[in-house]
Every structure is written in structure tokens, then in C-alpha cells.
Design an enzyme around this catalytic site. Structure first.
Site, short mmCIF file in Angstrom:
data_model
loop_
_atom_site.label_atom_id
_atom_site.label_comp_id
_atom_site.label_asym_id
_atom_site.label_seq_id
_atom_site.Cartn_x
_atom_site.Cartn_y
_atom_site.Cartn_z
CD GLN A 259 53.36 -4.26 -15.97
OE1 GLN A 259 53.01 -3.09 -16.06
NE2 GLN A 259 53.38 -5.07 -17.02
CG HIS A 262 56.00 -0.12 -18.06
ND1 HIS A 262 55.92 0.24 -19.39
CD2 HIS A 262 55.33 -1.28 -17.96
CE1 HIS A 262 55.24 -0.67 -20.06
NE2 HIS A 262 54.87 -1.61 -19.22
CD GLU A 326 48.14 -0.90 -16.00
OE1 GLU A 326 48.13 -0.41 -17.15
OE2 GLU A 326 49.14 -0.81 -15.24
CG HIS A 327 48.79 -5.32 -16.00
ND1 HIS A 327 49.54 -4.15 -15.84
CD2 HIS A 327 48.36 -5.31 -17.28
CE1 HIS A 327 49.56 -3.50 -16.99
NE2 HIS A 327 48.86 -4.17 -17.88
CG ASP A 360 51.93 -5.14 -21.53
OD1 ASP A 360 50.84 -4.66 -21.19
OD2 ASP A 360 52.96 -5.06 -20.82
CG HIS A 419 6.15 16.33 -19.04
ND1 HIS A 419 6.58 17.61 -18.87
CD2 HIS A 419 7.28 15.57 -19.16
CE1 HIS A 419 7.90 17.65 -18.86
NE2 HIS A 419 8.36 16.42 -19.05
#
Length: 428
Positions: A259, A262, A326-327, A360, A419
Site C-alpha cells: 500500500q 501507491h 480501506e483494506h 487488488d 389523499h
């Protein structure tokens, strides 16, 4: 390498500081993105070409590549690479195709039948990040569920490479997805183009895809200012590893670095019950980092990352659920007993032999996931993300006699006579 904290010594503000990431305290990102959006909205294609020169260093005569150009670029990759992309495509398709289910109609009382049916979102925009790493896998992760859902128009935007083209892997994925055009636009300007439309790029109904803080901010802004929706706030990548003494330091270091490479704003967190393991991971990180082509970038991410020593796995998972990664990787022997204790995470990887990178690329699950704590309330991308569900109902006269008096009474309670009349006129 990783700053290390002891969980028991942290107070509330300390923990809150560790949970916070990708903030914009000076509002500089917001101001920049607002300026870009306004420029694209006012100047359309001309603004997009100017940003390509400014940010990508590329002069573009046109903003897109068509089928023949895509095919020529795709032909440049080898058979082994094609096969890998085909396997990933097949696994992602296999996992996602089960998500498009027909729901049963429900008779809520005799003569009153209600049901839901999915309909595809007609025009969707897929943002595929570029810059330091071009991600054909993201194109598959977004394009496959869009195709399964049946979206009529799929607009794909990705930053141009230095030669004004895309790489062969992205091109081949476009062919697998039967998408015959790609727009050479990146960053916040791509989000603005899909939200408002330009002479070349169609306005879409919903925008998908991860990106840096500028892309994420642009998605949030256009959603607040237009009728275009977004998949989720999906910003810089992050991973949190929960490990006990059974964890393998080499595996954990590799997962953290996967990670960290990235980008400098990614975050890699280790939460462990074992001080020796943390020390061993630190050593492994230094050894593996030195071998990485993107070592400088990964090192910057690690400088913004940390490790936490916890007294037990319950404490470790309590922090993880607060962080909402996230992970999430569970690097323990007895991972099965922990699954039910996980309440906030984008995607979870269980056991010693389940690297996050499998998800991934090719295991089948989707890697477009909520970041920055949004996993507390958002799910990752799925086929459901590309459809809306419309409710239907049909009432027979028997059903109206059964339900009508209830509706009339409730309408009276709310002092809405028309109604009531809509029922009474039918029963009368």
C-alpha cells in the site's frame, strides 16, 4: 521506521489524531479544485487540453482515442500479459454476476402486491487513475459491474501518458470490456468534465473511481453542486494489519509496503499484540524497502504511518473498527473467531496466505473501496452501485377494500383530505 505507540497509553485526543488522515486544514486543495471545476465548466475542452499540458506535459490535438487506436495499442502487449488480464477479468466477472438478483414480490395483505426491480444507471463515468502508476485493474473493477448492470453509456477518463496515449494493458482491458473510446483526461478536471459535460465528453449520471485528494475532493464537490452522484469518497490507499505472535514479519512488511508504494499520501498501519513481532516487521520493512523501485515514494508513506501495541486482539480490533480501514488484513492463525468482531472495513483479507494484492487484481472482489474512515458507512463498488431499484405495486379491488380504510384514517390524521379522497372515490 514506523512510529510505535502503546494503545493503553493513548487518550481520546491521541487516538483521534491517529484516526485522522488526508485532511486539508488550509483549504488549499479545496480552493484549487473549485478553480479547476469552474474553469472546465466555463471553457470545456479548451480547459481540459490546457490542463493536459500543465499537469501531464502533453499537447493533445484531440481528447480521446477510438477503437482502431485502442486496438493498435493493445496489440503491443504479450500473450502472457493478456492471459493474466483475461483471468482477472473472468474472476471479477464471476464474483460480480451473482450480485444481480431478482427480488420476490411480496403480498403485504390480500390483494396488495409490492416488489422492486433493478434498472441500470444509464450513463456512468469511470475514472482510472494515472500519474505515477497506471491501473488497468481499476478499469476492470469498474467496467465489469457496469457491463453486468447493463449501463447504456460508459465514459472512461484516464490521464494521458507522456506520449499522449494510454498503455497497452489499459487498452486491452477496454477491448475485454467492449468499450471503444477513452478520454485522455485526468485529475479533478476529469471529474468536472463528466459532471458537467463538454463538447467531447458526455455528462454522466454517476461518477466512479479512486484517486488522490484532488480527485476525491472534486467528486464530493460536484455531488453537492449537481444532480450527478458518486460511488463513494475513495482517496489515497490505506491498509491496516492486525497481527498476533503467529504473524510472519516478512509477509506483514510486504503487505504494508504494497500500500505504501501507491503514493506518499498512502497509509500503512500495523496493530499487534506482540512487541517482538513489531520489531521484526520494522527490520523486514527496511530490508524490503531497499529493493523496491518506488522506494522513495513508499518511504514517504511509511513516515506518515505507525504501529500500535495492544494488550489483546479485542483491543486491536476495537482500534481497527475506529480506524475503519480501506483494506484490513488479519494476520493470525485463529482468524475465524475474529470475523464477527469486524464491523468497519472496506475489504478484509483473512489468514497468513491471503495477501491484499490478490484482491487488488484477480481474486474477484472489487478493489474500489471507501477510504479515510468512510468504511463506517460506505460499501465498496458492486453491481448494486451501477443500478437503482424501483419499487412497484399493484392493488386489486379486494386489496383496496382491505387497505383502504387504513389509508383513509392515516390521511385524516395528517389532515390531507385529497389523499383520503383518492381512496374513497375508488371505494365509493
Amino acid at each position: 521506521m514506523l512510529k510505535t505507540y502503546t494503545y493503553s497509553s493513548l487518550n481520546g485526543p491521541d487516538i483521534q489524531k491517529l484516526l485522522t488522515r488526508n485532511t486539508d486544514p488550509s483549504n488549499a486543495i479545496t480552493q484549487s479544485v473549485v478553480s479547476i471545476i469552474d474553469d472546465v465548466r466555463a471553457n470545456g475542452d479548451a480547459a481540459l487540453k490546457a490542463y493536459a499540458e500543465r499537469f501531464d506535459g502533453v499537447h493533445l490535438e484531440k481528447l480521446y482515442l477510438e477503437a482502431d487506436e485502442i486496438a493498435a495499442i493493445a496489440s503491443s502487449i504479450g500473450r502472457e500479459q493478456r492471459r493474466a488480464l483475461e483471468i482477472a477479468f473472468a474472476n471479477i466477472y464471476r464474483f460480480h454476476e451473482t450480485q444481480l438478483r431478482k427480488e420476490k414480490a411480496v403480498e403485504t395483505m390480500p390483494g396488495v402486491k409490492c416488489w422492486r426491480e433493478p434498472r441500470p444507471i444509464e450513463k456512468v463515468g469511470l475514472y482510472i487513475p494515472g500519474g505515477s502508476a497506471v491501473l488497468p485493474s481499476t478499469l476492470l473493477m469498474l467496467g465489469v459491474p457496469a457491463r453486468i448492470a447493463g449501463c447504456k453509456e460508459i465514459v472512461v477518463c484516464s490521464p494521458p501518458q507522456a506520449n499522449g496515449m494510454i498503455n497497452g494493458y489499459v487498452a486491452y482491458c477496454l477491448q475485454l470490456l467492449k468499450i471503444d473510446k477513452i478520454y485522455l483526461v485526468g485529475g479533478a478536471q476529469a471529474i468536472a468534465a463528466m459532471a458537467y459535460g463538454t463538447a467531447s465528453i458526455s455528462k454522466v449520471d454517476k461518477i466512479f473511481g479512486p484517486g488522490n485528494q484532488y480527485v476525491t475532493k472534486a467528486k464530493s464537490l460536484v455531488q453537492s453542486k449537481t444532480n450527478v452522484s458518486i460511488d463513494m469518497p475513495a482517496g489515497p490507499s490505506e491498509v491496516l494489519v492486525v497481527a498476533d505472535g503467529t504473524g510472519n514479519p516478512q509477509y506483514i512488511a510486504a503487505d504494508l509496503l504494497a500500500q505504501a508504494e501507491h503514493g506518499p499520501d498512502s497509509q500503512a498501519i500495523l496493530v499487534s499484540t506482540d512487541q517482538t513481532l513489531i520489531a521484526d516487521v520494522q527490520v523486514a520493512l527496511e530490508e524490503q524497502l531497499a529493493q523496491l523501485p518506488r522506494a522513495t515514494m513508499a518511504a514517504k508513506a511509511l513516515a506518515n504511518s505507525y504501529a500500535i501495541l495492544c494488550s489483546d486482539l479485542d483491543e486491536a480490533l476495537a482500534f481497527s473498527n475506529q480506524y475503519a480501514p480501506e483494506h484490513l488484513i488479519i494476520e493470525t492463525e485463529d482468524w475465524e473467531s475474529l470475523v464477527q468482531k469486524i464491523s468497519n472495513a472496506g475489504s478484509v483479507f483473512l489468514g497468513h496466505d491471503t495477501p491484499e494484492s490478490a484482491g487488488d487484481y484477480a481474486s474477484g472482489t472489487n478493489h474500489t473501496l471507501p477510504t479515510s474512515g468512510y468504511a463506517r458507512s460506505y460499501s465498496g463498488v458492486s453491481v448494486d452501485s451501477f443500478v437503482k431499484k424501483i419499487t412497484f405495486q399493484h392493488i386489486t379491488m379486494e386489496g383496496l377494500r382491505n387497505i383502504g380504510p387504513t389509508v383513509e384514517l392515516l390521511a385524516e390524521l395528517e389532515d390531507l383530505q385529497a389523499h383520503k379522497n383518492a381512496v374513497s372515490i375508488r371505494l365509493g
